[in-house]
Write an enzyme that holds these catalytic residues in place. Structure first.
Site, short mmCIF file in Angstrom:
data_model
loop_
_atom_site.label_atom_id
_atom_site.label_comp_id
_atom_site.label_asym_id
_atom_site.label_seq_id
_atom_site.Cartn_x
_atom_site.Cartn_y
_atom_site.Cartn_z
N GLU A 1 -17.93 -3.85 25.02
CA GLU A 1 -17.04 -4.93 24.97
C GLU A 1 -15.92 -5.09 24.23
O GLU A 1 -14.90 -5.47 24.45
CB GLU A 1 -17.77 -6.40 24.87
CG GLU A 1 -19.12 -6.58 25.68
CD GLU A 1 -20.27 -5.75 25.45
OE1 GLU A 1 -20.34 -4.96 24.41
OE2 GLU A 1 -21.24 -5.90 26.20
N HIS B 1 -28.79 -14.98 25.37
CA HIS B 1 -27.67 -14.87 26.54
C HIS B 1 -27.02 -16.01 26.74
O HIS B 1 -25.98 -16.20 27.47
CB HIS B 1 -28.33 -14.27 27.75
CG HIS B 1 -28.54 -12.95 27.68
ND1 HIS B 1 -29.24 -12.28 26.67
CD2 HIS B 1 -28.22 -11.84 28.67
CE1 HIS B 1 -29.50 -11.00 26.88
NE2 HIS B 1 -28.87 -10.71 28.16
N PHE C 1 -21.20 -12.72 24.76
CA PHE C 1 -21.12 -11.63 24.24
C PHE C 1 -19.57 -11.49 24.05
O PHE C 1 -19.03 -10.24 23.58
CB PHE C 1 -21.44 -10.21 25.03
CG PHE C 1 -23.08 -10.22 25.52
CD1 PHE C 1 -23.79 -10.72 24.60
CD2 PHE C 1 -23.17 -9.56 26.74
CE1 PHE C 1 -25.18 -10.71 24.71
CE2 PHE C 1 -24.59 -9.91 27.15
CZ PHE C 1 -25.69 -10.29 26.03
N HIS D 1 -4.05 3.39 -3.61
CA HIS D 1 -4.05 2.75 -2.15
C HIS D 1 -3.41 1.51 -1.84
O HIS D 1 -2.95 1.18 -0.88
CB HIS D 1 -5.48 2.39 -1.88
CG HIS D 1 -5.92 1.62 -0.69
ND1 HIS D 1 -6.18 2.18 0.59
CD2 HIS D 1 -5.97 0.36 -0.67
CE1 HIS D 1 -6.26 0.96 1.41
NE2 HIS D 1 -6.10 0.02 0.76
N HIS E 1 0.92 -1.04 -0.01
CA HIS E 1 0.06 -0.12 0.00
C HIS E 1 1.00 1.39 -0.15
O HIS E 1 1.04 1.72 1.13
CB HIS E 1 -0.90 0.04 1.33
CG HIS E 1 -1.87 -0.98 1.24
ND1 HIS E 1 -1.48 -2.46 1.60
CD2 HIS E 1 -3.05 -1.45 1.08
CE1 HIS E 1 -2.24 -3.31 1.69
NE2 HIS E 1 -3.48 -2.77 1.44
C1 LIG Z 1 -11.57 -4.69 9.76
C2 LIG Z 1 -11.15 -4.42 8.42
N1 LIG Z 1 -11.96 -4.36 7.57
C3 LIG Z 1 -11.54 -4.32 6.24
C4 LIG Z 1 -10.17 -4.34 5.91
C5 LIG Z 1 -9.47 -4.15 4.50
N2 LIG Z 1 -9.33 -2.67 4.26
C6 LIG Z 1 -7.72 -2.38 4.39
S1 LIG Z 1 -7.52 -0.98 4.09
C7 LIG Z 1 -8.98 -0.62 3.71
C8 LIG Z 1 -9.51 0.80 3.37
C9 LIG Z 1 -9.15 1.82 4.64
O1 LIG Z 1 -9.33 3.00 3.95
P1 LIG Z 1 -8.60 4.20 4.71
O2 LIG Z 1 -8.59 4.10 6.33
O3 LIG Z 1 -9.09 5.47 4.31
O4 LIG Z 1 -7.06 4.03 4.04
P2 LIG Z 1 -6.41 4.77 2.79
O5 LIG Z 1 -6.97 4.43 1.61
O6 LIG Z 1 -6.33 6.00 3.06
O7 LIG Z 1 -4.95 4.02 2.65
C10 LIG Z 1 -9.90 -1.65 3.97
C11 LIG Z 1 -11.45 -1.77 3.76
C12 LIG Z 1 -9.18 -4.29 7.07
N3 LIG Z 1 -7.89 -4.09 6.99
N4 LIG Z 1 -9.75 -4.21 8.44
#
Ligand SMILES: Cc1ncc(C[n+]2csc(CCOP(=O)(O)OP(=O)(O)O)c2C)c(N)n1
Length: 682
Positions: free
Chosen positions: A420, A482, A446, A271, A40
């Site tokens: 939680e 629960h 939970f 990205h 990235h």
């Molecule tokens: C809980 C979770 N859901 C989905 C992802 C997959 N994922 C990685 S980066 C991203 C997008 C994040 O966007 P942003 O925080 O704006 O990052 P940027 O594009 O600015 O690098 C996603 C959906 C993840 N790493 N964790």
């Protein structure tokens, strides 16, 4: 002129060397992603300016001692931008983060995995990647800092917790719990640098989000502001001022994702994919960075190395101050940081265990747990309790504990509220920060709400203890919402997590002992709401729960069948063995409070416990991995679906988890093992 051109030329006039420093970060990141053919680049290129200002002007650290206890913590919550952190660790001179490691980004065995991993890479404060976790973990770190400060004073504990978070982190539900808790507790030394680039993977954030993040944080009691994330002076001013507020701070840094990549910056294309040779070459031209990949001009590297050494004097002064403390105080501080409990806790545990053995109280294991906690919190100040608003059900608060309050951090119990997930993540942060051993309670059903953070605790190998009460249909009338049925199986599926289900008061004390001794693994204590009798057992010199499973009752001469049970079902299995005895069948009763520990025992011990006779497994939960222990020919007595709302005793009989049902299952297992004649006479 484009936004990028204006900002770049302004910076070139005012702070050329700062821009060059940021460009070193940018291109190390972009080139490493290029080399790995994956990763990235967008976030590190966009946040390089903010990170450069933070590191060069504010962050208190010394690259020569990544574990200096009074360092500022930096959490890269947007873990996909890991190359930002790796580049900074390399540039500032963290010994293990060599250029070679950067060139092996995302490769087997490198210190530069796709997402930052705590314990794997020196300088990484917590594992991040699942978005939002880092932010909530940082809340725990910031809380631990204030609490440790309340105990040992400014001279030893006086640092900030910084978080780099993206849109993704702020969209995740956990962020709400985390910011709400941090705002309530007035964690003023928590500063979130929000990479406000308006881009996520699918495209513009406007596709899915219309939040005004500033108003949202403001509403939770934070100090908030917006800044141009490429303007070094403005960033410096913002951080400098936010350090002085009496609330946690959000600085929304308006950045351009992939800053400098001429055709891709500001779009989702940058990205999560390498820029490609052509785009990368053009970015070099646009940002006046003529250097080949992984080459940093000597002077520039020297400047970065000086940043890495900036905290050295402060660290030495800190060490002197620690030396000047009297021996008792110094030892208490060092013990707290080392996660020591002190020998008094061992004594207290032995004492309460033998009191249980003498008194044989028929109490719920949650009550036994409270009595254990009463005993050990009196003699250790390093335990930090808490509950997600179920204190009086989880029985996690003791007479020795005082709640932590906003701005007053000298307590040792956290009312986490109905949060939680943030509780579990904050406990990770508390454990990672050091100084306290956190435990926190909720209902076992939970645990699903906490699971992503529990998984990270297991992955990182940190000691956090989850007190999960109301562990089966035995909770009764609250009904199937629960009543956990799949949770034991699902928690047992998490590697490196210990799931304890003690059968009575004695095993509860022993399970606490095990959980506290496990310094590199999290534990879940699954405790009953209903009262359970103390089982008769032979005197043991060692803690039998540490073996994971053991023979509670062995019939004379030989076994016809082995009944293996956990928690509240051990007592029912014991009754079943009596029924079977009356029918001329000899049943051994095995209590299995922790399969993960049992699995690690030598094969001969496991074989002795499990025996050769047919087996019956008993647990008021779904079967999960029980076959592993009862074999293909074994019988399982448990749940096959959700529970129901009724008194516990009726539920046990309606769902067929009774001594009679177990005895019948034993007979079936025997019949299968010995088709004719069915019965093995005594
Ligand atoms: C809980 C979770 N859901 C989905 C992802 C997959 N994922 C990685 S980066 C991203 C997008 C994040 O966007 P942003 O925080 O704006 O990052 P940027 O594009 O600015 O690098 C996603 C959906 C993840 N790493 N964790």
């Amino acid at each position: 002129m484009t936004v990028h051109a204006i900002t770049a030329s302004k910076m070139l006039q005012t702070l050329p060397s700062h821009l060059a420093m940021a460009n070193a970060v940018r291109f190390l990141a972009a080139d490493a992603v290029e080399e790995a053919k994956s990763g990235h680049p967008g976030m590190p290129m966009g946040m390089a300016d903010v990170a450069t200002v933070l590191f060069s002007r504010f962050l208190k650290f010394d690259a020569a001692d990544p574990r200096w206890p009074d360092r500022d913590r930096l959490v890269l919550s947007a873990g996909h931008g890991s190359m930002l952190l790796y580049a900074l660790l390399h540039l500032t001179g963290f010994e293990a983060m060599t250029l070679d490691e950067l060139q092996h980004f995302r490769q087997w065995g490198s210190k530069t995995p796709g997402h930052p991993e705590y314990g794997h890479t020196e300088g990484v404060e917590t594992t991040t990647g699942p978005l939002g976790q880092g932010l909530a973990t940082a809340v725990g770190m910031a809380l631990a800092e204030r609490m440790l400060n309340a105990r040992f004073g400014d001279e030893l504990v006086d640092h900030f917790t910084y978080v780099i978070a993206g849109d993704g982190c702020l969209m995740e539900g956990i962020s709400h719990e985390a910011i709400s808790l941090a705002g309530h507790l007035k964690l003023a030394r928590l500063i979130v640098l929000f990479d406000d680039n308006h881009i996520t993977i699918d495209g513009a954030t406007s596709l899915s989000c219309s939040d005004d993040q500033l108003i949202r944080f403001l509403a939770s009691g934070w100090s908030v502001r917006r800044v141009d994330g490429h303007d070094h002076d403005a960033i410096a001013q913002a951080i400098g001022e936010e350090r002085e507020t009496n609330r946690p701070s959000l600085i929304a840094c308006r950045t351009i994702i992939g800053y400098g990549a001429p055709t891709r910056q500001g779009t989702e294309k940058v990205h999560g994919a390498p820029l490609g040779a052509d785009e990368l070459a053009k970015a070099r031209a646009a940002l006046h960075w003529p250097h080949p990949p992984f080459e940093i001009p000597e002077e520039l590297l020297a400047r970065w190395r000086a940043v890495g050494a900036r905290g050295r004097i402060a660290r030495h002064r800190w060490m002197e101050r620690l030396e000047q403390r009297d021996e008792f105080e110094r030892e208490s501080f060092e013990d707290a940081l080392a996660g020591e409990l002190g020998s008094a806790v061992g004594f207290a545990l032995r004492e309460i265990e033998s009191a249980f053995a003498d008194r044989r109280p028929t109490i719920a294991t949650r009550q036994a747990s409270q009595q254990v906690l009463e005993a050990i919190t009196q003699v250790s100040s390093n335990l930090l309790g808490g509950s997600a608003d179920l204190t009086h059900s989880n029985l996690t608060l003791t007479c020795a504990q005082q709640p932590v309050r906003p701005g007053a951090y000298d307590g040792n119990y956290i009312h986490y509220g109905i949060r939680e997930h943030a509780m579990a993540a904050a406990m990770n942060g508390i454990a990672l920060h050091g100084g306290f051993i956190p435990y926190g309670g909720t209902f076992l059903a939970f645990s699903d709400y906490s699971r992503p953070a529990i998984r990270l605790a297991a992955l990182m190998g940190v000691r956090v203890i989850h007190v999960m009460t109301h562990d089966s249909i035995g909770l009764g009338e609250d009904g199937p919402t629960h009543q956990p049925v799949e949770h034991l199986a699902s928690l047992r599926a998490i590697p490196n997590l210990l799931v304890f289900r003690p059968a009575d008061a004695i095993e509860t004390a022993q399970a606490w002992d095990c959980a506290l001794r496990e310094t590199r693994r999290p534990s879940v204590l699954c405790l009953s709401r209903q009262a359970l009798p103390v089982q008769p057992r032979a005197f043991a010199t060692e803690n039998p729960v540490a073996r994971g499973a053991y023979v509670l009752f062995e019939p004379e001469k030989r076994r016809d069948v082995t009944l293996i049970a956990t928690g509240s079902e051990v007592a029912i299995a014991a009754q079943a063995s009596e029924l079977l005895a009356a029918r001329g069948l000899r049943a051994a009763v095995v209590s299995a409070p922790c399969f993960e520990l049992f699995e690690r025992q030598p094969a001969n011990y496991r074989a002795d416990v499990l025996g050769n006779a047919p087996r019956v497994g008993v647990e008021a939960a779904v079967e999960g991995l029980w076959r592993k222990w009862i074999g293909d020919t074994g019988e399982f007595v448990g749940m096959s679906g959700f529970g129901a709302s009724a008194p516990a005793s009726e539920l046990y009989s309606r769902f067929g988890i009774t001594a009679e049902a177990i005895a019948a299952a034993a007979e079936r297992a025997l019949a299968r093992a010995h088709p004719s004649p069915v019965r093995m006479p005594v």
